[in-house]
Design a protein around this motif. Sequence first.
Motif, mmCIF file in Angstrom:
data_model
loop_
_atom_site.group_PDB
_atom_site.id
_atom_site.type_symbol
_atom_site.label_atom_id
_atom_site.label_comp_id
_atom_site.label_asym_id
_atom_site.label_seq_id
_atom_site.Cartn_x
_atom_site.Cartn_y
_atom_site.Cartn_z
ATOM 1 N N GLN A 191 0.944 -1.331 -0.030
ATOM 2 C CA GLN A 191 -0.137 0.027 -0.026
ATOM 3 C C GLN A 191 1.080 1.248 0.044
ATOM 4 O O GLN A 191 0.472 2.322 -0.647
ATOM 5 N N ARG A 192 2.069 1.232 0.635
ATOM 6 C CA ARG A 192 2.653 2.653 0.793
ATOM 7 C C ARG A 192 3.668 2.787 -0.271
ATOM 8 O O ARG A 192 4.207 3.713 -0.576
ATOM 9 N N ALA A 193 4.087 1.720 -1.220
ATOM 10 C CA ALA A 193 4.765 1.819 -2.360
ATOM 11 C C ALA A 193 4.124 2.504 -3.543
ATOM 12 O O ALA A 193 2.993 2.580 -3.734
ATOM 13 N N ASP A 194 4.819 3.453 -4.380
ATOM 14 C CA ASP A 194 4.287 3.904 -5.783
ATOM 15 C C ASP A 194 3.650 2.800 -6.638
ATOM 16 O O ASP A 194 4.449 1.630 -6.813
ATOM 17 N N GLY A 195 2.518 2.908 -6.740
ATOM 18 C CA GLY A 195 1.663 2.047 -7.686
ATOM 19 C C GLY A 195 1.418 0.941 -6.694
ATOM 20 O O GLY A 195 1.053 -0.085 -7.322
ATOM 21 N N SER A 196 1.446 0.780 -5.644
ATOM 22 C CA SER A 196 0.920 -0.342 -4.724
ATOM 23 C C SER A 196 1.693 -1.544 -5.075
ATOM 24 O O SER A 196 0.704 -2.547 -4.730
ATOM 25 N N VAL A 197 2.840 -1.403 -5.846
ATOM 26 C CA VAL A 197 3.465 -2.970 -5.882
ATOM 27 C C VAL A 197 5.084 -2.774 -5.519
ATOM 28 O O VAL A 197 5.707 -1.794 -5.632
ATOM 29 N N ARG A 198 5.376 -4.026 -4.936
ATOM 30 C CA ARG A 198 6.816 -4.301 -4.642
ATOM 31 C C ARG A 198 6.996 -5.500 -5.369
ATOM 32 O O ARG A 198 6.512 -6.511 -5.629
ATOM 33 N N HIS A 235 15.150 -15.914 -2.735
ATOM 34 C CA HIS A 235 16.245 -16.960 -2.539
ATOM 35 C C HIS A 235 16.337 -17.943 -1.502
ATOM 36 O O HIS A 235 15.656 -17.570 -0.410
ATOM 37 N N ARG A 236 17.035 -18.929 -1.447
ATOM 38 C CA ARG A 236 17.026 -19.830 -0.499
ATOM 39 C C ARG A 236 17.698 -19.141 1.013
ATOM 40 O O ARG A 236 17.234 -19.440 2.110
ATOM 41 N N GLU A 237 18.440 -18.365 0.809
ATOM 42 C CA GLU A 237 19.189 -17.762 2.151
ATOM 43 C C GLU A 237 19.000 -15.942 2.066
ATOM 44 O O GLU A 237 19.191 -15.274 3.253
ATOM 45 N N ARG A 238 18.223 -15.491 1.250
ATOM 46 C CA ARG A 238 17.794 -14.145 1.349
ATOM 47 C C ARG A 238 16.929 -13.767 0.524
ATOM 48 O O ARG A 238 16.390 -14.505 -0.205
ATOM 49 N N VAL A 239 16.263 -12.566 0.929
ATOM 50 C CA VAL A 239 14.929 -12.087 0.247
ATOM 51 C C VAL A 239 15.501 -10.440 -0.142
ATOM 52 O O VAL A 239 15.995 -9.942 0.774
ATOM 53 N N VAL A 240 15.210 -10.010 -1.408
ATOM 54 C CA VAL A 240 15.174 -8.901 -1.703
ATOM 55 C C VAL A 240 14.168 -8.086 -2.088
ATOM 56 O O VAL A 240 13.312 -8.691 -2.961
ATOM 57 N N LEU A 241 13.739 -7.027 -1.417
ATOM 58 C CA LEU A 241 12.603 -6.515 -1.624
ATOM 59 C C LEU A 241 12.722 -4.917 -2.506
ATOM 60 O O LEU A 241 13.683 -4.313 -2.182
ATOM 61 N N HIS A 242 12.340 -4.849 -3.471
ATOM 62 C CA HIS A 242 12.388 -3.571 -4.427
ATOM 63 C C HIS A 242 11.254 -2.881 -4.635
ATOM 64 O O HIS A 242 10.212 -3.559 -4.782
ATOM 65 N N ARG A 243 11.157 -1.566 -4.043
ATOM 66 C CA ARG A 243 10.051 -0.639 -4.139
ATOM 67 C C ARG A 243 10.564 0.857 -4.322
ATOM 68 O O ARG A 243 11.616 1.002 -3.950
ATOM 69 N N ALA A 244 9.487 1.380 -4.691
ATOM 70 C CA ALA A 244 9.594 2.909 -4.888
ATOM 71 C C ALA A 244 8.863 3.413 -3.886
ATOM 72 O O ALA A 244 7.724 3.228 -3.861
ATOM 73 N N LEU A 245 9.283 4.729 -3.207
ATOM 74 C CA LEU A 245 8.410 5.151 -2.376
ATOM 75 C C LEU A 245 8.485 6.636 -2.587
ATOM 76 O O LEU A 245 9.916 7.474 -2.228
ATOM 77 N N ARG A 246 7.799 7.374 -2.806
ATOM 78 C CA ARG A 246 7.789 9.076 -3.320
ATOM 79 C C ARG A 246 8.760 9.169 -4.346
ATOM 80 O O ARG A 246 9.685 10.115 -4.254
#
Length: 175
Positions: A36-43, A48-59
């Motif tokens: 909800q807080r990201a631009d376009g409401s999408v992240r 991956h097995r050992e990590r998670v990478v979140l990409h989003r744009a905020l304002r």
Amino acid sequence: MRHQTVATGGAFPAGSSSALRLDPHSLPVLFDAHDQRADGSVRHIELHRERVVLHRALRGMRMAINVRVSDFLGVAVRGLDDAKMLVLAHRDPALSIPLCVSADRVEIDTAWQMWSAIFGLPQLPEEKVREPAPRRRRHNAIRERRPKFLVRRRAGGLLGDAGLYHGEREIIARD
């Protein structure tokens, strides 16, 4: 890297075929989730097995958040209106990752076990609806003026006969 692109938008209507189902055996996975807080409401999420990478744009500011899988609390089941959602639960709810959404309880249970085994994280029980915590007491204005133990004490003069001595000689020490 394999790409599974699935758009998730919160609760799915009954009979919807757009349920989120990620395969735990085909990691790494790239997919989109509702934010909800990201631009376009999408992240965009890379799992991956050992990590998670979140990409989003905020304002307009783009960011990537890299979180180790070991930093997550576990794999949890969350209840939706007509379905169940399996999430990779984090202390910060904004970092929780949806893994599977389905109305079939058997499918959720098998996916729950597989995701838990692959990540080596515990299966967290389904959260019950909790009542909000009672409000904390507001700041007391008199607290800053008097020490706490003085606020609790009764006013003087209620000692009665306890502080008076009768029939005894008084000993006075002179210089």
